[in-house]
Design a protein around this motif. Sequence first.
Motif, PDB file in Angstrom:
ATOM      1  N   TRP A   1      -3.387  60.403  55.835  1.00  0.00           N
ATOM      2  CA  TRP A   1      -4.416  60.173  54.832  1.00  0.00           C
ATOM      3  C   TRP A   1      -3.900  59.420  53.607  1.00  0.00           C
ATOM      4  CZ3 TRP A   1      -2.261  62.514  50.729  1.00  0.00           C
ATOM      5  CH2 TRP A   1      -1.477  63.660  50.934  1.00  0.00           C
ATOM      6  N   TYR A   2      -2.618  59.110  53.572  1.00  0.00           N
ATOM      7  CA  TYR A   2      -2.023  58.481  52.393  1.00  0.00           C
ATOM      8  C   TYR A   2      -1.933  56.961  52.593  1.00  0.00           C
ATOM      9  CZ  TYR A   2       1.343  57.655  48.619  1.00  0.00           C
ATOM     10  OH  TYR A   2       1.970  57.213  47.482  1.00  0.00           O
ATOM     11  N   PRO A   3      -2.312  56.121  51.602  1.00  0.00           N
ATOM     12  CA  PRO A   3      -2.709  56.458  50.230  1.00  0.00           C
ATOM     13  C   PRO A   3      -4.215  56.523  50.012  1.00  0.00           C
ATOM     14  CG  PRO A   3      -2.302  54.117  50.362  1.00  0.00           C
ATOM     15  CD  PRO A   3      -2.091  54.668  51.763  1.00  0.00           C
ATOM     16  N   ALA A   4      -5.019  56.523  51.097  1.00  0.00           N
ATOM     17  CA  ALA A   4      -6.474  56.481  50.933  1.00  0.00           C
ATOM     18  C   ALA A   4      -6.997  57.686  50.162  1.00  0.00           C
ATOM     19  CB  ALA A   4      -7.135  56.399  52.314  1.00  0.00           C
ATOM     20  N   ALA A   5      -6.504  58.885  50.497  1.00  0.00           N
ATOM     21  CA  ALA A   5      -7.033  60.101  49.863  1.00  0.00           C
ATOM     22  C   ALA A   5      -6.808  60.116  48.355  1.00  0.00           C
ATOM     23  CB  ALA A   5      -6.431  61.347  50.520  1.00  0.00           C
ATOM     24  N   PRO A   6      -5.579  59.883  47.859  1.00  0.00           N
ATOM     25  CA  PRO A   6      -5.423  59.898  46.403  1.00  0.00           C
ATOM     26  C   PRO A   6      -6.204  58.793  45.703  1.00  0.00           C
ATOM     27  CG  PRO A   6      -3.374  59.232  47.484  1.00  0.00           C
ATOM     28  CD  PRO A   6      -4.277  59.769  48.537  1.00  0.00           C
ATOM     29  N   ILE A   7      -6.314  57.622  46.328  1.00  0.00           N
ATOM     30  CA  ILE A   7      -7.076  56.535  45.700  1.00  0.00           C
ATOM     31  C   ILE A   7      -8.548  56.917  45.583  1.00  0.00           C
ATOM     32  CG2 ILE A   7      -7.915  54.173  46.046  1.00  0.00           C
ATOM     33  CD1 ILE A   7      -5.161  53.511  47.243  1.00  0.00           C
ATOM     34  N   LEU A   8      -9.122  57.470  46.655  1.00  0.00           N
ATOM     35  CA  LEU A   8     -10.530  57.878  46.612  1.00  0.00           C
ATOM     36  C   LEU A   8     -10.741  59.010  45.612  1.00  0.00           C
ATOM     37  CD1 LEU A   8     -13.368  57.584  47.698  1.00  0.00           C
ATOM     38  CD2 LEU A   8     -12.775  59.118  49.582  1.00  0.00           C
ATOM     39  N   PHE A   9      -9.790  59.942  45.556  1.00  0.00           N
ATOM     40  CA  PHE A   9      -9.915  61.048  44.616  1.00  0.00           C
ATOM     41  C   PHE A   9      -9.844  60.549  43.175  1.00  0.00           C
ATOM     42  CE2 PHE A   9      -7.992  64.656  42.228  1.00  0.00           C
ATOM     43  CZ  PHE A   9      -9.059  65.526  42.338  1.00  0.00           C
ATOM     44  N   LEU A  10      -8.926  59.627  42.894  1.00  0.00           N
ATOM     45  CA  LEU A  10      -8.814  59.061  41.550  1.00  0.00           C
ATOM     46  C   LEU A  10     -10.089  58.307  41.174  1.00  0.00           C
ATOM     47  CD1 LEU A  10      -5.137  57.733  41.625  1.00  0.00           C
ATOM     48  CD2 LEU A  10      -5.994  59.724  40.395  1.00  0.00           C
ATOM     49  N   PHE A  11     -10.651  57.588  42.128  1.00  0.00           N
ATOM     50  CA  PHE A  11     -11.909  56.880  41.874  1.00  0.00           C
ATOM     51  C   PHE A  11     -13.026  57.874  41.548  1.00  0.00           C
ATOM     52  CE2 PHE A  11     -15.972  55.289  43.533  1.00  0.00           C
ATOM     53  CZ  PHE A  11     -16.131  54.159  42.734  1.00  0.00           C
ATOM     54  N   GLY A  12     -13.112  58.951  42.336  1.00  0.00           N
ATOM     55  CA  GLY A  12     -14.142  59.961  42.091  1.00  0.00           C
ATOM     56  C   GLY A  12     -13.992  60.615  40.731  1.00  0.00           C
ATOM     57  N   CYS A  13     -12.761  60.964  40.356  1.00  0.00           N
ATOM     58  CA  CYS A  13     -12.519  61.569  39.042  1.00  0.00           C
ATOM     59  C   CYS A  13     -12.910  60.607  37.924  1.00  0.00           C
ATOM     60  CB  CYS A  13     -11.050  61.960  38.900  1.00  0.00           C
ATOM     61  SG  CYS A  13     -10.557  63.401  39.887  1.00  0.00           S
ATOM     62  N   GLY A  14     -12.580  59.314  38.108  1.00  0.00           N
ATOM     63  CA  GLY A  14     -12.933  58.324  37.097  1.00  0.00           C
ATOM     64  C   GLY A  14     -14.432  58.196  36.922  1.00  0.00           C
ATOM     65  N   VAL A  15     -15.160  58.203  38.037  1.00  0.00           N
ATOM     66  CA  VAL A  15     -16.617  58.091  37.975  1.00  0.00           C
ATOM     67  C   VAL A  15     -17.223  59.304  37.270  1.00  0.00           C
ATOM     68  CG1 VAL A  15     -18.723  58.099  39.371  1.00  0.00           C
ATOM     69  CG2 VAL A  15     -16.832  56.583  39.976  1.00  0.00           C
ATOM     70  N   ILE A  16     -16.744  60.500  37.603  1.00  0.00           N
ATOM     71  CA  ILE A  16     -17.295  61.708  36.994  1.00  0.00           C
ATOM     72  C   ILE A  16     -17.014  61.747  35.497  1.00  0.00           C
ATOM     73  CG2 ILE A  16     -17.174  64.233  36.974  1.00  0.00           C
ATOM     74  CD1 ILE A  16     -16.454  64.020  39.995  1.00  0.00           C
TER      75      ILE A  16
END
Length: 441
Positions: A380-395
């Motif tokens: 899952w690396y690096p897709a998972a941390p990138i998607l999580f960082l994107f989600g946190c940024g949006v929220i």
Amino acid sequence: MEQRRQMGLAGTVAVVMGESIALGIFLTPAAMAKSLGSPMLLAAVWCGMGLIALCGALCYSELAVRFPHAGGEYVYLREGYGGRIAFLYGWMSAAVMDPGLAAALAMGATPYIFSMLGMSQQVRLWVPALILISLAANNYVGTRLSRRAMATANLLKIGVLLCLVAWAWISGHSTVANILPLVHRRAGSEPIFAAVAGATVAAFFSFGGWWEAGKIAGEVRNPRRNLPLAFTCGVLLVTVVYLLVSFAFLSVVPLDRIVSNTAFVAQFGEALFGSLGGRVLSGCVLLSVLGGMMAMTMAAPRVYYAMAKDGAFFSIFGRLHPRFGTPANAVLLQTGLALLVLCFGAFDRILSFIIFSAICFLALSAASLFRLKEPVHRWWYPAAPILFLFGCGVIDLLILMHDPIPALLGLLAVLCGDPVRHFFFSSSRAAVTPIPEQHLF
């Protein structure tokens, strides 16, 4: 004296689920459904937030396996960025977030106890304090006892929620017609962008807490196996439960009859159980809140313990009880601060202050994967941390757009920890020894 590894897989999953499933699932689906106006959109928001949480859980499971010690995010931030960022996180946890959450949940549980049992106003004022003191005693005595109580409460909570879903259909109160059409938005729904934005933030609040299992990593048996399973299984199970419960609610109370969050809970209870519906639903809500509080009050003191072991906090909170093996002084600190917060009230404002900063620290923790000495070799690396960082940024962006002042004030409160660290703990900064990755394996 080292902490004992007494937590198995079931207990660790219970922490993940217990922290996530609390008061939110009984309140947020109504507001989310009413603003979105479409059951399919509601499911999409839950699944989207579940995907973001799963990406975060994968990141945290890798960090927990590499650094399986008490402290969770504090340890990850310290290893990734050094003592300064880690201290600011610990400062936020100790001074604002943990006591504020504990006090707010204790206060939130009180009306449901009152609804079930009935009590005088004088007694009612003492109930939140009694809840906090009882949980503190449970965590003070030992992880084994508190783990069993927490696991039992959270298993009951999941069982009760699933029984509500089953009873809604078995009793005949549910009808598919109430959730059809799935895609078409009902009249009176909010504009699509505002609706999705509000529902996304509400869903994050409902999922919040899955990361707490990292704080008790020092007490988990076979952490290489149990921590990743606990994080991923816990988040997946929470997503499934939220989808089932939300659709059960809507199949009983159609969208056009939803008036408000609190009225919705009463409507659902009355529809399923008649005049006793209020008490039955109060019991369900109370069980969810107490299960979440048990998980949080077990995990939170481990941050203060980890900081004190580093010399970044007062040493008295880095001692384990000689008999019970628990961070007893840290438990007392967390409870004392929560009791103090009860005296001030205004918990909703306190929580709004810390949410923005809490998400920032979540993102920083996940991003520390990119700073590890040994590279990550996972599918899952690096897709998972990138998607999580994107989600946190949006929220966080949505929070700033909705109400920036509390968010910025909360960030300012966190930054106030920097002078505290400078004046009280500057001599201890060099004492912290980095933890070797994959220690204990």
